[in-house]
Design an enzyme around this catalytic site. Structure first.
Site, PDB file in Angstrom:
ATOM      1  N   GLU A  67      32.902  21.596  50.998  1.00 12.11           N
ATOM      2  CA  GLU A  67      33.178  23.029  50.883  1.00 12.11           C
ATOM      3  C   GLU A  67      34.568  23.340  50.314  1.00 12.11           C
ATOM      4  O   GLU A  67      34.913  24.506  50.087  1.00 12.11           O
ATOM      5  CB  GLU A  67      33.017  23.708  52.247  1.00 12.11           C
ATOM      6  CG  GLU A  67      31.587  23.785  52.737  1.00 12.11           C
ATOM      7  CD  GLU A  67      31.034  22.452  53.277  1.00 12.11           C
ATOM      8  OE1 GLU A  67      29.805  22.236  53.157  1.00 12.11           O
ATOM      9  OE2 GLU A  67      31.814  21.630  53.807  1.00 12.11           O
ATOM     10  N   CYS A  89      39.008  14.483  54.044  1.00 10.35           N
ATOM     11  CA  CYS A  89      38.856  13.047  54.269  1.00 10.35           C
ATOM     12  C   CYS A  89      37.368  12.725  54.358  1.00 10.35           C
ATOM     13  O   CYS A  89      36.659  13.270  55.203  1.00 10.35           O
ATOM     14  CB  CYS A  89      39.561  12.641  55.554  1.00 10.35           C
ATOM     15  SG  CYS A  89      39.390  10.887  55.954  1.00 10.35           S
ATOM     16  N   THR A  95      25.577   4.818  53.753  1.00 10.46           N
ATOM     17  CA  THR A  95      24.660   5.398  52.773  1.00 10.46           C
ATOM     18  C   THR A  95      25.446   5.892  51.563  1.00 10.46           C
ATOM     19  O   THR A  95      26.673   5.889  51.548  1.00 10.46           O
ATOM     20  CB  THR A  95      23.896   6.602  53.382  1.00 10.46           C
ATOM     21  OG1 THR A  95      24.815   7.664  53.609  1.00 10.46           O
ATOM     22  CG2 THR A  95      23.203   6.205  54.690  1.00 10.46           C
ATOM     23  N   HIS A  97      25.781   8.870  50.689  1.00 10.36           N
ATOM     24  CA  HIS A  97      26.305  10.205  50.978  1.00 10.36           C
ATOM     25  C   HIS A  97      27.771  10.316  50.545  1.00 10.36           C
ATOM     26  O   HIS A  97      28.183  11.298  49.928  1.00 10.36           O
ATOM     27  CB  HIS A  97      26.158  10.492  52.483  1.00 10.36           C
ATOM     28  CG  HIS A  97      26.685  11.816  52.922  1.00 10.36           C
ATOM     29  ND1 HIS A  97      26.001  12.980  52.734  1.00 10.36           N
ATOM     30  CD2 HIS A  97      27.838  12.143  53.549  1.00 10.36           C
ATOM     31  CE1 HIS A  97      26.697  13.988  53.227  1.00 10.36           C
ATOM     32  NE2 HIS A  97      27.825  13.507  53.725  1.00 10.36           N
ATOM     33  N   PHE A 122      44.044  17.706  44.410  1.00  8.92           N
ATOM     34  CA  PHE A 122      43.074  16.838  45.100  1.00  8.92           C
ATOM     35  C   PHE A 122      43.820  16.014  46.148  1.00  8.92           C
ATOM     36  O   PHE A 122      44.419  14.992  45.844  1.00  8.92           O
ATOM     37  CB  PHE A 122      42.389  15.925  44.079  1.00  8.92           C
ATOM     38  CG  PHE A 122      41.290  15.069  44.658  1.00  8.92           C
ATOM     39  CD1 PHE A 122      40.011  15.560  44.770  1.00  8.92           C
ATOM     40  CD2 PHE A 122      41.539  13.766  45.059  1.00  8.92           C
ATOM     41  CE1 PHE A 122      38.988  14.776  45.284  1.00  8.92           C
ATOM     42  CE2 PHE A 122      40.531  12.974  45.573  1.00  8.92           C
ATOM     43  CZ  PHE A 122      39.251  13.481  45.686  1.00  8.92           C
TER      44      PHE A 122
END
Length: 164
Positions: A67, A89, A95, A97, A122
């Site tokens: 988000e 973080c 997986t 993800h 960033f």
């Protein structure tokens, strides 16, 4: 860059432009909040140490790193900030993800940089383990929040020098 022996937050304060009169938004992921809270604290402390006033730093929290781009965009739409620091973080799991989240956040923030002509920093850790995250959120490798703050200050100063 190998980080096993380096504190990534070391910088020469005398070489950093003054942040006096600069305005910053901190958009912070609530997921992994012990880590992201330390990143936000490091960023805030670095901004204040560089001359930014407390009134010129605003923090908003978003649920997770995914988000961050939208939260950052909403802050940019306020047209009150010289730079927006995005702090999160994402710890590697079992997986894919991790790959999808990191890619989406990095690309989303880069798109915002180019769309708004505003620094969207960033400041997202992408460690393999919680231990690595701790090491980079105020541990032996410094604080990525401090790095995000110094990058933001430098980018705002660069833009101001170009726009004279």
């Amino acid at each position: 860059m190998a980080t096993h022996l380096k504190n990534l937050s070391d910088f020469n304060a005398a070489e950093l432009p003054s942040a006096k009169g600069m305005r910053f938004a901190l958009v912070v992921s609530s997921w992994n909040d012990k880590i992201t809270g330390a990143l936000a604290d490091g960023a805030r402390e670095a901004l204040l140490a560089a001359g930014c006033s407390a009134e010129d730093i605003e923090r908003v929290d978003v649920p997770g790193s995914y988000e961050l781009p939208l939260g950052a965009r909403w802050m940019a739409d306020q047209q009150r900030y010289d730079a927006i620091l995005c702090l999160g973080c994402v710890i590697q799991g079992e997986t894919r993800h991790f790959d999808f989240i990191c890619d989406a956040v990095a690309n989303g923030l880069m798109d915002l940089n180019l769309e708004y002509g505003l620094p969207f920093i960033f400041g997202v850790l992408t460690p393999n383990t919680l231990e690595q995250a701790i090491d980079r959120a105020g541990g032996k490798h410094g604080n990525k929040g401090v790095e995000a703050a110094t990058t933001a200050i430098r980018m705002v100063a660069l833009k101001r020098s170009i726009n004279k």
